[in-house]
Motif scaffolding. Structure first.
Motif, PDB file in Angstrom:
ATOM      1  N   VAL A 143     -54.800 -13.500 -17.840  1.00  0.00           N
ATOM      2  CA  VAL A 143     -54.158 -14.187 -16.723  1.00  0.00           C
ATOM      3  C   VAL A 143     -53.407 -13.149 -15.891  1.00  0.00           C
ATOM      4  CG1 VAL A 143     -52.572 -16.016 -16.030  1.00  0.00           C
ATOM      5  CG2 VAL A 143     -53.890 -16.244 -18.153  1.00  0.00           C
ATOM      6  N   THR A 144     -53.754 -13.038 -14.624  1.00  0.00           N
ATOM      7  CA  THR A 144     -53.129 -12.024 -13.760  1.00  0.00           C
ATOM      8  C   THR A 144     -52.665 -12.659 -12.465  1.00  0.00           C
ATOM      9  OG1 THR A 144     -55.150 -11.393 -12.583  1.00  0.00           O
ATOM     10  CG2 THR A 144     -54.722 -10.312 -14.713  1.00  0.00           C
ATOM     11  N   GLY A 145     -51.726 -11.987 -11.825  1.00  0.00           N
ATOM     12  CA  GLY A 145     -51.246 -12.445 -10.530  1.00  0.00           C
ATOM     13  C   GLY A 145     -52.292 -12.374  -9.443  1.00  0.00           C
ATOM     14  N   ASP A 146     -53.356 -11.612  -9.660  1.00  0.00           N
ATOM     15  CA  ASP A 146     -54.425 -11.525  -8.656  1.00  0.00           C
ATOM     16  C   ASP A 146     -55.138 -12.860  -8.486  1.00  0.00           C
ATOM     17  OD1 ASP A 146     -53.814  -8.849  -8.416  1.00  0.00           O
ATOM     18  OD2 ASP A 146     -55.400  -8.193  -9.809  1.00  0.00           O
ATOM     19  N   ASP A 147     -55.130 -13.662  -9.554  1.00  0.00           N
ATOM     20  CA  ASP A 147     -55.835 -14.939  -9.521  1.00  0.00           C
ATOM     21  C   ASP A 147     -54.910 -16.122  -9.248  1.00  0.00           C
ATOM     22  OD1 ASP A 147     -58.215 -13.595 -10.266  1.00  0.00           O
ATOM     23  OD2 ASP A 147     -57.592 -13.666 -12.378  1.00  0.00           O
ATOM     24  N   GLU A 148     -53.607 -15.875  -9.201  1.00  0.00           N
ATOM     25  CA  GLU A 148     -52.642 -16.964  -9.080  1.00  0.00           C
ATOM     26  C   GLU A 148     -51.714 -16.735  -7.880  1.00  0.00           C
ATOM     27  OE1 GLU A 148     -53.065 -19.472 -10.911  1.00  0.00           O
ATOM     28  OE2 GLU A 148     -54.232 -18.699 -12.591  1.00  0.00           O
ATOM     29  N   ALA A 149     -51.093 -17.801  -7.430  1.00  0.00           N
ATOM     30  CA  ALA A 149     -50.167 -17.732  -6.293  1.00  0.00           C
ATOM     31  C   ALA A 149     -48.737 -17.515  -6.776  1.00  0.00           C
ATOM     32  CB  ALA A 149     -50.263 -19.009  -5.463  1.00  0.00           C
ATOM     33  N   PHE A 150     -48.590 -16.737  -7.823  1.00  0.00           N
ATOM     34  CA  PHE A 150     -47.269 -16.403  -8.351  1.00  0.00           C
ATOM     35  C   PHE A 150     -47.386 -15.110  -9.134  1.00  0.00           C
ATOM     36  CE2 PHE A 150     -49.188 -19.905 -10.865  1.00  0.00           C
ATOM     37  CZ  PHE A 150     -49.548 -19.208 -12.009  1.00  0.00           C
ATOM     38  N   GLU A 151     -46.237 -14.512  -9.432  1.00  0.00           N
ATOM     39  CA  GLU A 151     -46.201 -13.300 -10.240  1.00  0.00           C
ATOM     40  C   GLU A 151     -46.415 -13.665 -11.706  1.00  0.00           C
ATOM     41  OE1 GLU A 151     -43.040  -9.757 -11.532  1.00  0.00           O
ATOM     42  OE2 GLU A 151     -42.368 -11.487 -10.360  1.00  0.00           O
ATOM     43  N   VAL A 152     -47.237 -12.909 -12.408  1.00  0.00           N
ATOM     44  CA  VAL A 152     -47.517 -13.148 -13.826  1.00  0.00           C
ATOM     45  C   VAL A 152     -46.888 -12.039 -14.652  1.00  0.00           C
ATOM     46  CG1 VAL A 152     -49.309 -13.311 -15.591  1.00  0.00           C
ATOM     47  CG2 VAL A 152     -49.655 -14.398 -13.354  1.00  0.00           C
ATOM     48  N   MET A 153     -46.205 -12.446 -15.716  1.00  0.00           N
ATOM     49  CA  MET A 153     -45.637 -11.497 -16.672  1.00  0.00           C
ATOM     50  C   MET A 153     -46.166 -11.823 -18.068  1.00  0.00           C
ATOM     51  SD  MET A 153     -41.627 -11.100 -15.572  1.00  0.00           S
ATOM     52  CE  MET A 153     -41.299 -10.143 -17.048  1.00  0.00           C
ATOM     53  N   HIS A 154     -46.123 -10.811 -18.961  1.00  0.00           N
ATOM     54  CA  HIS A 154     -46.503 -10.997 -20.353  1.00  0.00           C
ATOM     55  C   HIS A 154     -45.362 -10.543 -21.250  1.00  0.00           C
ATOM     56  CE1 HIS A 154     -50.372 -10.731 -18.153  1.00  0.00           C
ATOM     57  NE2 HIS A 154     -50.722 -11.709 -18.984  1.00  0.00           N
ATOM     58  N   LEU A 155     -45.477 -10.838 -22.525  1.00  0.00           N
ATOM     59  CA  LEU A 155     -44.368 -10.562 -23.439  1.00  0.00           C
ATOM     60  C   LEU A 155     -44.016  -9.077 -23.496  1.00  0.00           C
ATOM     61  CD1 LEU A 155     -45.178 -12.917 -26.470  1.00  0.00           C
ATOM     62  CD2 LEU A 155     -43.442 -13.235 -24.701  1.00  0.00           C
ATOM     63  N   ASN A 156     -45.002  -8.213 -23.306  1.00  0.00           N
ATOM     64  CA  ASN A 156     -44.709  -6.779 -23.405  1.00  0.00           C
ATOM     65  C   ASN A 156     -43.851  -6.277 -22.252  1.00  0.00           C
ATOM     66  OD1 ASN A 156     -46.550  -6.830 -21.308  1.00  0.00           O
ATOM     67  ND2 ASN A 156     -48.169  -5.744 -22.433  1.00  0.00           N
ATOM     68  N   ALA A 157     -43.626  -7.117 -21.233  1.00  0.00           N
ATOM     69  CA  ALA A 157     -42.748  -6.731 -20.130  1.00  0.00           C
ATOM     70  C   ALA A 157     -41.286  -7.012 -20.437  1.00  0.00           C
ATOM     71  CB  ALA A 157     -43.162  -7.460 -18.853  1.00  0.00           C
ATOM     72  N   LEU A 158     -41.013  -7.726 -21.509  1.00  0.00           N
ATOM     73  CA  LEU A 158     -39.638  -8.049 -21.879  1.00  0.00           C
ATOM     74  C   LEU A 158     -39.070  -6.952 -22.771  1.00  0.00           C
ATOM     75  CD1 LEU A 158     -40.054 -11.847 -22.742  1.00  0.00           C
ATOM     76  CD2 LEU A 158     -39.559 -10.794 -20.516  1.00  0.00           C
ATOM     77  N   ASP A 159     -37.769  -6.835 -22.732  1.00  0.00           N
ATOM     78  CA  ASP A 159     -37.092  -5.796 -23.512  1.00  0.00           C
ATOM     79  C   ASP A 159     -36.838  -6.309 -24.933  1.00  0.00           C
ATOM     80  OD1 ASP A 159     -35.797  -3.507 -24.280  1.00  0.00           O
ATOM     81  OD2 ASP A 159     -33.882  -4.078 -23.356  1.00  0.00           O
ATOM     82  N   ILE A 160     -37.937  -6.450 -25.687  1.00  0.00           N
ATOM     83  CA  ILE A 160     -37.838  -6.899 -27.078  1.00  0.00           C
ATOM     84  C   ILE A 160     -38.550  -5.873 -27.942  1.00  0.00           C
ATOM     85  CG2 ILE A 160     -38.285  -8.757 -28.724  1.00  0.00           C
ATOM     86  CD1 ILE A 160     -38.595 -10.685 -26.444  1.00  0.00           C
ATOM     87  N   GLU A 161     -37.888  -5.419 -28.991  1.00  0.00           N
ATOM     88  CA  GLU A 161     -38.527  -4.469 -29.900  1.00  0.00           C
ATOM     89  C   GLU A 161     -39.768  -5.112 -30.515  1.00  0.00           C
ATOM     90  OE1 GLU A 161     -35.803  -3.181 -32.836  1.00  0.00           O
ATOM     91  OE2 GLU A 161     -34.518  -2.078 -31.427  1.00  0.00           O
ATOM     92  N   GLN A 162     -40.790  -4.280 -30.788  1.00  0.00           N
ATOM     93  CA  GLN A 162     -42.044  -4.817 -31.291  1.00  0.00           C
ATOM     94  C   GLN A 162     -41.864  -5.578 -32.600  1.00  0.00           C
ATOM     95  OE1 GLN A 162     -45.253  -2.473 -33.324  1.00  0.00           O
ATOM     96  NE2 GLN A 162     -46.374  -2.871 -31.419  1.00  0.00           N
ATOM     97  N   ALA A 163     -41.078  -5.032 -33.518  1.00  0.00           N
ATOM     98  CA  ALA A 163     -40.889  -5.696 -34.810  1.00  0.00           C
ATOM     99  C   ALA A 163     -40.237  -7.064 -34.617  1.00  0.00           C
ATOM    100  CB  ALA A 163     -40.049  -4.833 -35.738  1.00  0.00           C
ATOM    101  N   THR A 164     -39.244  -7.140 -33.732  1.00  0.00           N
ATOM    102  CA  THR A 164     -38.577  -8.415 -33.459  1.00  0.00           C
ATOM    103  C   THR A 164     -39.537  -9.400 -32.807  1.00  0.00           C
ATOM    104  OG1 THR A 164     -36.425  -7.341 -33.215  1.00  0.00           O
ATOM    105  CG2 THR A 164     -36.690  -9.507 -32.197  1.00  0.00           C
ATOM    106  N   LEU A 165     -40.332  -8.901 -31.850  1.00  0.00           N
ATOM    107  CA  LEU A 165     -41.290  -9.775 -31.194  1.00  0.00           C
ATOM    108  C   LEU A 165     -42.308 -10.320 -32.185  1.00  0.00           C
ATOM    109  CD1 LEU A 165     -42.352 -11.003 -28.589  1.00  0.00           C
ATOM    110  CD2 LEU A 165     -43.679  -8.908 -28.211  1.00  0.00           C
ATOM    111  N   HIS A 166     -42.801  -9.476 -33.094  1.00  0.00           N
ATOM    112  CA  HIS A 166     -43.763  -9.941 -34.099  1.00  0.00           C
ATOM    113  C   HIS A 166     -43.133 -10.982 -35.024  1.00  0.00           C
ATOM    114  CE1 HIS A 166     -46.627  -6.220 -33.802  1.00  0.00           C
ATOM    115  NE2 HIS A 166     -46.529  -6.901 -32.684  1.00  0.00           N
TER     116      HIS A 166
END
Length: 798
Positions: free
Chosen positions: A45-68
């Motif tokens: 899912v990308t912003g190129d296909d949608e009329a809004f900005e798309v973000m994914h979890l890896n854009a958030l400031d969360i350590e990988q271990a915590t995110l998992h």
């Protein structure tokens, strides 16, 4: 100030996000809108296909271990709400002075600039669930549910840069404690916000037009006034369509439960608002998005992640912090799956006699608690056997995750050869006074037993919500318990019956369960009942075929008597409120027997295809217990709303009136998707009425092309979320067009209809008498006693 709003979705909510974003941009053309997609593991899912900005979890400031940990601990809704403070903090860090979050199932009707301004001056802006007291009337949602969900609804929150301390505090709590656990008054991110008024600067929105939803719309009624939507006395600014499904236009929200506070059939303007939103969702790709599987719903090796696995993982994280036990393996790192699977198969720290996973299944299955209450004693083997025979296959798990399979226990392994046998006869228990199909089946069994002159006693069981108005005369024996029990309650209630009335039955007697089941797959949660009986009797071959593959115990077809009821001929159509000069089709059902299975909406569709409105015939749909199934009742009312010649009789009748209704109509119709037996069809046939019915399931035992009008059907998967029945099996979809033709045929060809009705009455009178059915039962009971006697002799010789 350029406003910035956001939402969080899993991919199956893409259509909701599109509609929300479009409504926001319509009111704020210069605004910015961001959508965080939580389960887009491969960036599809990308912003190129949608009329809004798309973000994914890896854009958030969360350590990988915590995110998992969060991905493994939380289900789809829990994860989406848990990452909310991280998203808000990230967007604020990108230069927006204020960011507002809206749940994806919100639609914005008017600008909300003042809420952004409010956040600048108050740091945090919240909307409470309620602005006025709720009525204490038993409807849902009730005050207790609002208490459990929290004072504020987090479908909306706005924060400014000055709210950093709050976001840090909130994210720390949601890292581990964003759980959906209503029994413990915990609801994801919301309950934590109850602390905000005493800890952080904030503002509370008191505008009735903001965050209107199923929990408060009864106090803010929706009205269309001068082309403007109103909520109470206020202008509607945004409505929260929580739990709304565009294909279920009869109800406002699935979360209202069985006693909705608001019924769309009574609120036409609100229904119009919902219809318009539903059209927008469908245009935005709802049907394509809704079936997208959750990206974190399976381990990397494809094993499903069920709630018990997530709970196990969360418990291990708690044990890590509180007790210092080792952390559970991370299945999301390369090579982590084998270690995680091995960890599931280790002894459960809280129940060492079971594996981690077996113990977790037990904790999450109330049916297992009822059937196997003492795992440290005699019930352990039965529980483990149930795991091996049913749960391992159902959940796709390898048997090495479960304890060793014990030796199977049968009736003959527990009989006591030193005890003298009780008298020969039957102890019959069931809903013998209840006005429901299973109660009638129990009464028919009693008539067969009497027809074969078998000694018996009866025990009236009242654990049902159906009315107990039948005048059945119990045959109670205080001092004698016979050698064989027949328990006439379905598999899901056998454990309750045995627990509540066992002392009134022969505890050591051979026990037969008289069961009904309507669809082809007999689901695993019901398999615990096999340990409560020694064999199963069913009334039709359809039920036998459904149950037999799931047990090594005998499953035998024992037809029940199908006899004509006594008709009070003094009760006329006029007495029943029916016209004398119109052809009447009838269908009778109980809402507690699952509306989707009974399928009256298909009958309305067929009737509408066959006849123009008020062309002449009437269709009467007689039902009971609609007051206990308001959502389903709304669905049927919605389906019948445009047909004045479809009459919904939502009431109990006296037994004599009910029989008279069947006797005075012209034709009975059932377009069921599945039936265990089909007693109403049989009753109509015994009264000499032509019957149109689906050519599938239990009714086929006594219906054929010579005595009935059978509607062809194609098999279809049972939709997910259907009450009671698993979506892993199928039922019938009757051909509505053919049904319409048959409705017309019965009217246009009365001689053919009369001939079939006559044949049906003769067939049932010849094949299904109490004497014939009772004799078949007697033969089986004699065989049981021979088996018991032979095994007893063998035990004594040993």
């Amino acid at each position: 100030m350029r406003v910035h709003a956001c939402t969080i979705i899993a991919r199956n909510y893409l259509s909701h996000a599109r509609v929300l974003a479009a409504s926001f941009r319509a009111q704020h053309p210069d605004g910015r809108f961001t959508v965080l997609v939580t389960d887009d593991r491969f960036g599809e899912v990308t912003g190129d296909d949608e009329a809004f900005e798309v973000m994914h979890l890896n854009a958030l400031d969360i350590e990988q271990a915590t995110l998992h940990e969060m991905i493994m601990s939380y289900g789809v809704m829990e994860l989406a709400t848990a990452v909310k403070p991280w998203l808000l903090r990230t967007l604020l860090g990108r230069g927006s002075p204020v960011v507002a979050y809206f749940d994806p199932d919100i639609f914005i009707y008017k600008p909300v600039d003042d809420l952004f301004d409010m956040a600048l001056s108050h740091d945090i802006v919240l909307t409470p669930h309620l602005l006025s007291p709720m009525q204490r009337d038993g409807k849902r949602p009730a005050e207790a549910e609002i208490l459990g969900a929290g004072t504020f609804n987090l479908g909306f929150i706005a924060v400014s840069n000055e709210a950093k301390d709050f976001l840090d505090w909130w994210s720390e709590r949601l890292r581990r404690d964003c759980r959906d656990d209503p029994e413990n008054m915990v609801f994801t991110d919301q309950r934590w916000i109850d602390f905000v008024p005493s800890l952080f600067p904030h503002g509370v929105v008191k505008d009735q037009g903001c965050n209107v939803a199923y929990w408060n719309v009864d106090r803010r009624p929706i009205r269309r006034v001068d082309d403007q939507w109103k909520a109470g006395d206020a202008t509607l600014r945004f409505f929260h369509f929580s739990g709304y499904n565009p294909h279920d236009g009869y109800r406002l929200s699935k979360h209202q439960g069985g006693q909705p506070r608001v019924l769309l059939s009574e609120e036409p303007d609100l229904a119009a608002l919902c219809d318009a939103y539903g059209v927008a969702l469908l245009a935005a790709g709802y049907d394509e998005a809704v079936d997208i599987p959750y990206g974190w719903g399976r381990l990397p090796n494809g094993v499903p992640i069920g709630p018990e696995m997530r709970r196990l993982y969360r418990q291990a994280l708690d044990d890590l912090e509180v007790i210092g036990w080792p952390a559970p393996p991370d299945p999301w790192v390369p090579g982590g799956v084998p270690a995680f699977m091995a960890w599931l198969g280790e002894p459960n720290p809280h129940r060492p006699s079971l594996t981690r996973y077996a113990g977790a299944i037990y904790e999450d299955r109330p049916d297992a608690h009822t059937a196997y209450p003492d795992l440290d004693g005699p019930d352990r083997d039965g529980f483990i056997r149930w795991l091996h025979e049913h749960c391992a296959r159902e959940m796709g798990l390898s048997s090495w995750l479960l304890p060793a399979d014990p030796w199977k226990i049968s009736f003959f392994d527990r009989i006591a050869p030193e005890l003298p046998p009780p008298l020969e006869g039957l102890n019959i228990g069931g809903y013998l006074k209840a006005e429901l199909g299973l109660g009638e089946a129990a009464r028919l069994l009693v008539s067969a037993v009497e027809g074969a002159a078998i000694s018996y006693s009866t025990l009236v069981y009242a654990r049902t919500s159906s009315r107990q108005g039948h005048d059945f005369k119990a045959q109670e024996v205080d001092t004698v318990l016979y050698d064989i029990n027949i328990v006439c309650v379905n598999a899901d209630q056998v454990s309750f019956f045995r627990h509540e009335v066992d002392e009134s039955f022969n505890r050591d007697g051979y026990t037969i369960g008289l069961w009904f089941w309507e669809v082809e797959g007999f689901p695993s949660p019901l398999h615990v009942a096999f340990d409560q009986v020694d064999e199963v009797w069913v009334a039709t071959e359809h039920v036998r075929a459904a149950i037999t593959p799931h047990t090594n115990k005998p499953v035998l077809t024992m037809p029940l008597p199908l006899v004509a009821p006594i008709v009070d001929e003094s009760i006329t159509r006029s007495d029943l409120g029916l016209p004398d000069d119109r052809f009447i089709f009838l269908f009778v059902f109980d809402y507690l027997s699952v509306l989707e299975r009974k399928n009256p909406l298909a009958l309305i569709e067929a009737f509408s295809m066959a006849f123009e409105p008020d062309e002449g015939p009437l269709l009467i749909i007689k039902s009971i217990n609609g007051d206990q199934c308001l959502v389903e009742r709304e669905k049927l009312r919605h389906g019948a709303r445009s047909r004045p010649d479809v009459i919904l009789r939502e009431e109990y009748l006296r037994p004599a009136e009910k029989t008279a209704l069947m006797a005075t109509v012209d034709c009975y119709v059932s377009l069921h998707r599945a039936e265990g037996l089909g007693l109403t069809m049989a009753e109509a046939m015994t009264l000499g009425k032509p019957v149109i019915a689906t050519n599938y399931s239990g009714n086929i035992d006594f219906m054929n092309e010579e005595n009935s009008f059978l509607v062809p059907a194609a098999m279809a998967a049972i939709p997910a979320g259907t009450p009671i029945y698993p979506d892993t099996t199928q039922w019938a979809e009757p051909d509505v067009a053919v049904a319409a033709q048959l409705l017309r045929h019965v009217i246009d060809n009365p001689d053919d209809a009369a001939d079939k009705a006559k044949r049906a009455k003769q067939d049932l009178a010849r094949l299904y008498t109490p004497e014939i059915c009772g004799q078949r039962m007697r033969q089986r009971l004699d065989k049981i006693r021979v088996m018991v006697s032979q095994r007893t002799v063998q035990e004594r010789r040993a």
